[in-house]
Motif scaffolding. Sequence first.
Motif, PDB file in Angstrom:
ATOM      1  N   LYS B  70      10.253 -52.324   9.237  1.00 14.05           N
ATOM      2  CA  LYS B  70       9.468 -52.588  10.439  1.00 14.05           C
ATOM      3  C   LYS B  70       8.395 -51.524  10.664  1.00 14.05           C
ATOM      4  N   ASN B  71       8.435 -50.469   9.867  1.00 21.58           N
ATOM      5  CA  ASN B  71       7.433 -49.437  10.057  1.00 21.58           C
ATOM      6  C   ASN B  71       7.048 -48.823   8.720  1.00 21.58           C
ATOM      7  N   SER B  72       5.883 -48.192   8.741  1.00 23.61           N
ATOM      8  CA  SER B  72       5.354 -47.589   7.529  1.00 23.61           C
ATOM      9  C   SER B  72       4.458 -46.422   7.920  1.00 23.61           C
ATOM     10  N   SER B  73       4.230 -45.540   6.972  1.00 25.96           N
ATOM     11  CA  SER B  73       3.331 -44.418   7.234  1.00 25.96           C
ATOM     12  C   SER B  73       2.518 -44.099   5.997  1.00 25.96           C
ATOM     13  N   LEU B  74       1.359 -43.523   6.265  1.00 22.62           N
ATOM     14  CA  LEU B  74       0.482 -43.009   5.204  1.00 22.62           C
ATOM     15  C   LEU B  74       0.202 -41.556   5.534  1.00 22.62           C
ATOM     16  N   HIS B  75       0.489 -40.670   4.600  1.00 21.75           N
ATOM     17  CA  HIS B  75       0.283 -39.241   4.795  1.00 21.75           C
ATOM     18  C   HIS B  75      -0.695 -38.743   3.742  1.00 21.75           C
ATOM     19  N   ILE B  76      -1.715 -38.035   4.192  1.00 26.34           N
ATOM     20  CA  ILE B  76      -2.672 -37.433   3.266  1.00 26.34           C
ATOM     21  C   ILE B  76      -2.507 -35.916   3.346  1.00 26.34           C
ATOM     22  N   THR B  77      -2.276 -35.305   2.226  1.00 21.19           N
ATOM     23  CA  THR B  77      -2.131 -33.852   2.150  1.00 21.19           C
ATOM     24  C   THR B  77      -3.489 -33.219   1.855  1.00 21.19           C
ATOM     25  N   ALA B  78      -3.800 -32.159   2.572  1.00 23.49           N
ATOM     26  CA  ALA B  78      -5.022 -31.384   2.308  1.00 23.49           C
ATOM     27  C   ALA B  78      -6.256 -32.289   2.260  1.00 23.49           C
ATOM     28  N   THR B  79      -6.610 -32.829   3.412  1.00 25.99           N
ATOM     29  CA  THR B  79      -7.704 -33.798   3.466  1.00 25.99           C
ATOM     30  C   THR B  79      -9.007 -33.232   2.906  1.00 25.99           C
ATOM     31  N   GLN B  80      -9.805 -34.155   2.395  1.00 26.83           N
ATOM     32  CA  GLN B  80     -11.134 -33.823   1.891  1.00 26.83           C
ATOM     33  C   GLN B  80     -12.146 -34.711   2.608  1.00 26.83           C
ATOM     34  N   THR B  81     -13.403 -34.324   2.566  1.00 28.34           N
ATOM     35  CA  THR B  81     -14.430 -35.120   3.259  1.00 28.34           C
ATOM     36  C   THR B  81     -14.513 -36.542   2.704  1.00 28.34           C
ATOM     37  N   THR B  82     -14.106 -36.726   1.471  1.00 25.76           N
ATOM     38  CA  THR B  82     -14.128 -38.065   0.870  1.00 25.76           C
ATOM     39  C   THR B  82     -13.039 -38.979   1.437  1.00 25.76           C
ATOM     40  N   ASP B  83     -12.116 -38.397   2.213  1.00 20.87           N
ATOM     41  CA  ASP B  83     -11.053 -39.209   2.811  1.00 20.87           C
ATOM     42  C   ASP B  83     -11.526 -39.910   4.084  1.00 20.87           C
ATOM     43  N   VAL B  84     -12.726 -39.599   4.536  1.00 14.87           N
ATOM     44  CA  VAL B  84     -13.244 -40.195   5.768  1.00 14.87           C
ATOM     45  C   VAL B  84     -13.262 -41.713   5.677  1.00 14.87           C
ATOM     46  N   GLY B  85     -12.827 -42.353   6.760  1.00 13.96           N
ATOM     47  CA  GLY B  85     -12.824 -43.810   6.810  1.00 13.96           C
ATOM     48  C   GLY B  85     -11.763 -44.282   7.782  1.00 13.96           C
ATOM     49  N   THR B  86     -11.586 -45.586   7.845  1.00 16.07           N
ATOM     50  CA  THR B  86     -10.539 -46.159   8.678  1.00 16.07           C
ATOM     51  C   THR B  86      -9.443 -46.708   7.782  1.00 16.07           C
ATOM     52  N   TYR B  87      -8.226 -46.322   8.077  1.00  9.32           N
ATOM     53  CA  TYR B  87      -7.069 -46.741   7.281  1.00  9.32           C
ATOM     54  C   TYR B  87      -6.309 -47.823   8.048  1.00  9.32           C
ATOM     55  N   PHE B  88      -6.148 -48.949   7.382  1.00 15.65           N
ATOM     56  CA  PHE B  88      -5.455 -50.087   7.986  1.00 15.65           C
ATOM     57  C   PHE B  88      -4.148 -50.356   7.254  1.00 15.65           C
TER      58      PHE B  88
END
Lengths: 114, 111
Positions: B70-88
């Motif tokens: 019933k649930n989920s997660s997305l984890h990004i380690t050590a973000t970079q500028t290329t990670d910019v955006g909307t995550y659905f």
Amino acid sequence: GAGVSQSPRYKVAKRGQDVALRCDPISGHVSLFWYQQALGQGPEFLTYFQNEAQLDKSGLPSDRFFAERPEGSVSTLKIQRTQQEDSAVYLCASSADSFLAEAFFGQGTRLTVV
Amino acid sequence: GQQVMQIPQYQHVQEGEDFTTYCNSSTTLSNIQWYKQRPGGHPVFLIQLVKSGEVKKQKRLTFQFGEAKKNSSLHITATQTTDVGTYFCAGLIYNNNDMRFGAGTRLTVKP
């Protein structure tokens, strides 16, 4: 083609005008979906085709919205008597199989009703 | 309306910080998919999770599917500028044909 193609990319319609949005899915893809995405929102499901069969149209907001895929490839989303609230990006996606397969999205058609 | 809830709506981080977005459904999901949409672009598939408790990794991205599906997660380690955006997240409602998208989490990264 290499990807999902939608046309036109942009459409400005006068309120009350009918519009037709076209989607060319990836060749051979069985499933085709239409979504409506308002600014700053997630895609809202409209309808789903498996080949030429429209299996689910529960997301169509009113009877002014109609979608078809007569030969199981190209699909058209038609909106009759457009209203301002219809302004949104309309996204088409296709996948090789059912919902369990990756969906490939087109660039979308941005519809603005004035 | 959205049957799949996603939080937070916005997240602004400093480059190098971690980022997590959460997706919750009131009903059991058959599967969940994650997409990334860059500004002005269209959603691009990232990954699909099917099994209860499944964890998948893609470089700095870690995806989890809850035990109850019933649930989920997305984890990004050590973000970079290329990670910019909307995550659905997009969940297939069990015993239904609908693939429901969350409202998305818009990530901005300050260099």
